[in-house]
Write a protein that holds these residues in place. Structure first.
Motif, mmCIF file in Angstrom:
data_model
loop_
_atom_site.group_PDB
_atom_site.id
_atom_site.type_symbol
_atom_site.label_atom_id
_atom_site.label_comp_id
_atom_site.label_asym_id
_atom_site.label_seq_id
_atom_site.Cartn_x
_atom_site.Cartn_y
_atom_site.Cartn_z
ATOM 1 N N THR A 169 0.827 -1.204 0.000
ATOM 2 C CA THR A 169 0.000 0.000 0.000
ATOM 3 C C THR A 169 0.864 1.257 0.000
ATOM 4 O OG1 THR A 169 -1.719 -1.155 1.243
ATOM 5 C CG2 THR A 169 -1.825 1.237 1.236
ATOM 6 N N LYS A 170 2.001 1.213 0.725
ATOM 7 C CA LYS A 170 2.868 2.380 0.853
ATOM 8 C C LYS A 170 3.924 2.460 -0.252
ATOM 9 C CE LYS A 170 2.545 1.924 5.893
ATOM 10 N NZ LYS A 170 3.293 1.630 7.145
ATOM 11 N N LEU A 171 4.383 1.311 -0.716
ATOM 12 C CA LEU A 171 5.583 1.305 -1.566
ATOM 13 C C LEU A 171 5.330 0.986 -3.037
ATOM 14 C CD1 LEU A 171 7.916 -0.703 0.856
ATOM 15 C CD2 LEU A 171 7.779 1.791 0.605
ATOM 16 N N GLU A 172 4.189 0.409 -3.363
ATOM 17 C CA GLU A 172 3.996 -0.094 -4.722
ATOM 18 C C GLU A 172 4.094 0.990 -5.793
ATOM 19 O OE1 GLU A 172 -0.932 -0.067 -4.685
ATOM 20 O OE2 GLU A 172 0.147 -1.948 -4.550
ATOM 21 N N PRO A 173 4.601 0.611 -6.998
ATOM 22 C CA PRO A 173 5.211 -0.685 -7.336
ATOM 23 C C PRO A 173 6.603 -0.788 -6.710
ATOM 24 C CG PRO A 173 5.402 0.797 -9.189
ATOM 25 C CD PRO A 173 4.615 1.529 -8.137
ATOM 26 N N VAL A 174 6.938 -1.971 -6.234
ATOM 27 C CA VAL A 174 8.186 -2.133 -5.499
ATOM 28 C C VAL A 174 8.821 -3.466 -5.866
ATOM 29 C CG1 VAL A 174 6.974 -3.163 -3.525
ATOM 30 C CG2 VAL A 174 9.201 -2.074 -3.177
ATOM 31 N N GLY A 175 10.168 -3.483 -5.883
ATOM 32 C CA GLY A 175 10.896 -4.694 -6.202
ATOM 33 C C GLY A 175 11.034 -5.605 -4.995
ATOM 34 N N LEU A 176 11.456 -6.843 -5.244
ATOM 35 C CA LEU A 176 11.559 -7.856 -4.196
ATOM 36 C C LEU A 176 12.546 -7.446 -3.112
ATOM 37 C CD1 LEU A 176 10.794 -10.720 -3.224
ATOM 38 C CD2 LEU A 176 12.694 -11.591 -4.609
ATOM 39 N N SER A 177 13.732 -6.999 -3.498
ATOM 40 C CA SER A 177 14.772 -6.667 -2.513
ATOM 41 C C SER A 177 14.354 -5.503 -1.623
ATOM 42 C CB SER A 177 16.085 -6.339 -3.224
ATOM 43 O OG SER A 177 16.555 -7.458 -3.939
ATOM 44 N N GLU A 178 13.804 -4.477 -2.241
ATOM 45 C CA GLU A 178 13.384 -3.309 -1.463
ATOM 46 C C GLU A 178 12.280 -3.676 -0.479
ATOM 47 O OE1 GLU A 178 11.390 1.152 -2.080
ATOM 48 O OE2 GLU A 178 11.992 -0.052 -3.830
ATOM 49 N N LEU A 179 11.351 -4.487 -0.925
ATOM 50 C CA LEU A 179 10.249 -4.894 -0.054
ATOM 51 C C LEU A 179 10.754 -5.793 1.077
ATOM 52 C CD1 LEU A 179 7.189 -4.706 0.398
ATOM 53 C CD2 LEU A 179 6.906 -6.686 -1.110
ATOM 54 N N ALA A 180 11.715 -6.675 0.762
ATOM 55 C CA ALA A 180 12.285 -7.559 1.788
ATOM 56 C C ALA A 180 13.009 -6.748 2.860
ATOM 57 C CB ALA A 180 13.234 -8.560 1.139
ATOM 58 N N THR A 181 13.729 -5.716 2.433
ATOM 59 C CA THR A 181 14.430 -4.844 3.386
ATOM 60 C C THR A 181 13.438 -4.099 4.268
ATOM 61 O OG1 THR A 181 16.286 -4.553 1.847
ATOM 62 C CG2 THR A 181 16.038 -2.909 3.604
ATOM 63 N N HIS A 182 12.389 -3.591 3.648
ATOM 64 C CA HIS A 182 11.373 -2.830 4.389
ATOM 65 C C HIS A 182 10.704 -3.704 5.450
ATOM 66 C CE1 HIS A 182 8.172 0.158 5.042
ATOM 67 N NE2 HIS A 182 7.337 -0.874 5.049
ATOM 68 N N LEU A 183 10.453 -4.959 5.112
ATOM 69 C CA LEU A 183 9.742 -5.865 6.018
ATOM 70 C C LEU A 183 10.679 -6.674 6.913
ATOM 71 C CD1 LEU A 183 7.079 -7.208 3.490
ATOM 72 C CD2 LEU A 183 6.600 -5.818 5.516
ATOM 73 N N ASP A 184 11.985 -6.579 6.633
ATOM 74 C CA ASP A 184 12.975 -7.364 7.370
ATOM 75 C C ASP A 184 12.665 -8.857 7.249
ATOM 76 O OD1 ASP A 184 15.254 -7.818 8.838
ATOM 77 O OD2 ASP A 184 14.247 -7.630 10.781
#
Length: 260
Positions: free
Chosen positions: A23-38
């Motif tokens: 909801t906050k980041l899209e569109p977003v790549g896998l690595s960036e999303l993984a970092t954001h979510l830890d």
């Protein structure tokens, strides 16, 4: 509260965390999303792949976003709320315009339940509350729903609840009731001629959804002496007009929430 009451499924929680992050980041790549979510990228990829396969997430050019499937679900909720608000408003309009008692009913567990009710200035002795349950075959609101339910459902309701007597006018024979319900289906309305309460008459129409299944009933009730045949015919015209408006606008709500 016990631990049993607070148990959750961690995988489901992770999925909702992912959707919240999108909801906050899209569109977003896998690595960036993984970092954001830890989260490990391998774990995140499995969750995202599942959401993509179920059409809740779209992957485009290596980036992820939520799909319009969520719009469909949100539209369905809004449609339900809008249709409910419309029905409540129309019940109030009918009572204001006629001065009588107007109401909407639904079937629940084989009984008629008052969903909305409004009393006009001429209404007298209205003590039946919203949420009131009673036999389907006693009232115009109940009979018009019962008539338009599938045969198996009608049969199961009668078998479970029987045909208890409300007044001397109540239909207590299965054959008589089936004949009456057939007439109701053909004419498109039901009348309660002192079948529930002495001295009270009513008329009701069914409201159908887009699949032609009966949803609720809409009706007007009042004292026998005022509810002559001619007067009830005029009330029926008003009910039919309101029924058509509700059905058309309810379908509009459904399509507009999907398209707009």
């Amino acid at each position: 509260m016990s631990n049993q009451d607070t148990k959750t499924i961690s995988a489901v929680e992770t999925t909702f965390d992912i959707l919240s992050a999108l909801t906050k980041l899209e569109p977003v790549g896998l690595s960036e999303l993984a970092t954001h979510l830890d989260l490990p990228t391998s774990t995140l990829f499995i969750h995202l792949n599942t959401l993509v396969e179920r059409d809740y997430v779209v992957k485009e050019s290596g980036k992820y976003r939520r799909s319009f499937r969520f719009l469909e679900h949100g539209g369905s909720v809004r449609h339900r709320l809008d249709a409910s608000r419309l029905l409540r408003n129309k019940v109030k309009e009918l009572s204001d315009e006629t001065g009588e008692i107007a109401g909407a009913g639904i079937e629940e567990n084989g009984q008629r339940v008052i969903l909305y009710r409004s009393s006009g200035e001429k209404a007298a002795g209205d003590e039946i509350p919203i949420g009131n349950h009673t036999e389907m075959h006693w009232t115009s609101l109940g009979k018009v729903i019962l008539a338009n339910l599938p045969r198996e459902k009608r049969t199961s309701i009668v078998e479970e609840h029987g045909l208890p007597k409300g007044t001397d006018e109540t239909l207590t024979s299965r054959d008589e009731l089936e004949s009456a319900l057939e007439r109701i289906r053909e004419q498109g309305y039901a009348i309660d001629d002192e079948e529930h309460l002495r001295g009270v008459r009513g008329v009701a129409v069914p409201i159908f959804d887009e699949e032609d299944k009966v949803m609720v009933s809409l009706g007007i009730t009042g004292p026998r002496d005022r509810f002559t045949s001619n007067y009830m015919a005029r009330l029926l015209d008003m009910l039919r007009y309101t029924k058509n408006e509700i059905e058309v606008r309810s379908q509009y709500y459904e399509y507009s929430t999907i398209d707009g």
